[in-house]
Design a protein around this motif. Structure first.
Motif, PDB file in Angstrom:
ATOM      1  N   VAL A  26      -0.197 -13.594  44.299  1.00  0.00           N
ATOM      2  CA  VAL A  26      -0.137 -13.925  45.724  1.00  0.00           C
ATOM      3  C   VAL A  26       1.078 -13.210  46.294  1.00  0.00           C
ATOM      4  O   VAL A  26       2.189 -13.370  45.790  1.00  0.00           O
ATOM      5  CB  VAL A  26      -0.033 -15.446  45.952  1.00  0.00           C
ATOM      6  N   SER A  57       3.428 -21.200  46.892  1.00  0.00           N
ATOM      7  CA  SER A  57       4.062 -19.884  46.964  1.00  0.00           C
ATOM      8  C   SER A  57       5.219 -19.904  47.963  1.00  0.00           C
ATOM      9  O   SER A  57       6.291 -19.341  47.700  1.00  0.00           O
ATOM     10  CB  SER A  57       3.050 -18.810  47.348  1.00  0.00           C
ATOM     11  N   LYS A  80       6.276 -12.116  45.519  1.00  0.00           N
ATOM     12  CA  LYS A  80       5.061 -12.162  44.711  1.00  0.00           C
ATOM     13  C   LYS A  80       5.148 -13.335  43.759  1.00  0.00           C
ATOM     14  O   LYS A  80       6.127 -13.478  43.017  1.00  0.00           O
ATOM     15  CB  LYS A  80       4.910 -10.866  43.910  1.00  0.00           C
ATOM     16  N   ILE A 129      -4.062 -11.945  48.126  1.00  0.00           N
ATOM     17  CA  ILE A 129      -4.364 -12.738  46.935  1.00  0.00           C
ATOM     18  C   ILE A 129      -5.233 -11.836  46.077  1.00  0.00           C
ATOM     19  O   ILE A 129      -6.255 -11.337  46.556  1.00  0.00           O
ATOM     20  CB  ILE A 129      -5.172 -14.009  47.271  1.00  0.00           C
ATOM     21  N   TYR A 131      -7.730 -20.820  45.311  1.00  0.00           N
ATOM     22  CA  TYR A 131      -6.514 -20.805  46.124  1.00  0.00           C
ATOM     23  C   TYR A 131      -6.315 -22.148  46.825  1.00  0.00           C
ATOM     24  O   TYR A 131      -5.222 -22.713  46.807  1.00  0.00           O
ATOM     25  CB  TYR A 131      -6.654 -19.658  47.125  1.00  0.00           C
ATOM     26  N   VAL A 189       1.101 -14.931  54.323  1.00  0.00           N
ATOM     27  CA  VAL A 189       0.316 -14.570  53.145  1.00  0.00           C
ATOM     28  C   VAL A 189      -0.364 -13.237  53.428  1.00  0.00           C
ATOM     29  O   VAL A 189      -1.100 -13.086  54.396  1.00  0.00           O
ATOM     30  CB  VAL A 189      -0.740 -15.643  52.796  1.00  0.00           C
ATOM     31  N   GLU A 241      -0.960 -21.592  48.704  1.00  0.00           N
ATOM     32  CA  GLU A 241      -0.145 -21.130  49.824  1.00  0.00           C
ATOM     33  C   GLU A 241       1.170 -21.907  49.892  1.00  0.00           C
ATOM     34  O   GLU A 241       2.251 -21.320  49.932  1.00  0.00           O
ATOM     35  CB  GLU A 241      -0.888 -21.246  51.150  1.00  0.00           C
TER      36      GLU A 241
END
Length: 153
Positions: A70, A19, A85, A56, A10, A53, A16
């Motif tokens: 995620v 996303s 998502k 995961i 990640y 978030v 993060e």
């Protein structure tokens, strides 16, 4: 894949931020392409959208491939309104994404109510009412009140 490996993956692939960026791209494209977006959900103020978030997870689909999902929770003026998502390959490549809002009637009412609060805040600040009082009256966050004050000054 254990949880420590998942956390390293990640971080390594900057998931993060990717996303979050993916969410904004998806939302912006949806707004541009769907002429009924504002009718269905109201005129959302991007300053009031917050992302968190939530999850995961490693996903194995039999007879297909492995993926990392995620899930971001979406909040509007601190109310949960949906989720985003994003799906990645194990190599960190973008695979797919899905934006899902909850009940659009609730969201539309929330957005309209919040927009009314913003209008009230603008008028109150123009009249010289202190930020803290405007925050209590409208229920808007202090950072937004400060942003509105800067905008009208």
């Amino acid at each position: 894949m254990n949880s420590e490996m998942l956390k390293q993956w990640y971080k390594k692939h900057n998931i993060e931020q990717r996303s979050i960026n993916g969410f904004w791209t998806y939302l912006d494209n949806w707004r541009k392409e769907d002429e009924d977006f504002d009718f269905d959900y109201g005129e959302m103020d991007s300053r009031l959208i917050e992302l968190d978030v939530h999850k995961i997870q490693f996903t194995h689909l039999f007879d297909y491939d492995d993926f990392i999902d995620v899930i971001l929770r979406i909040y509007y003026n601190e109310e949960h309104i949906g989720s985003y998502k994003s799906v990645y390959t194990l190599d960190g490549e973008d695979e797919d994404d899905i934006l899902k809002f909850e009940d659009n009637r609730f969201i539309k009412i929330l957005v309209e109510t919040t927009n009314n609060s913003i209008e009230i805040a603008e008028k109150a600040l123009k009249e010289g009412i202190p930020n803290q009082v405007v925050e209590k009256i409208t229920g808007l966050k202090s950072s937004l009140i400060a942003d509105i004050k800067c905008k009208i000054s």
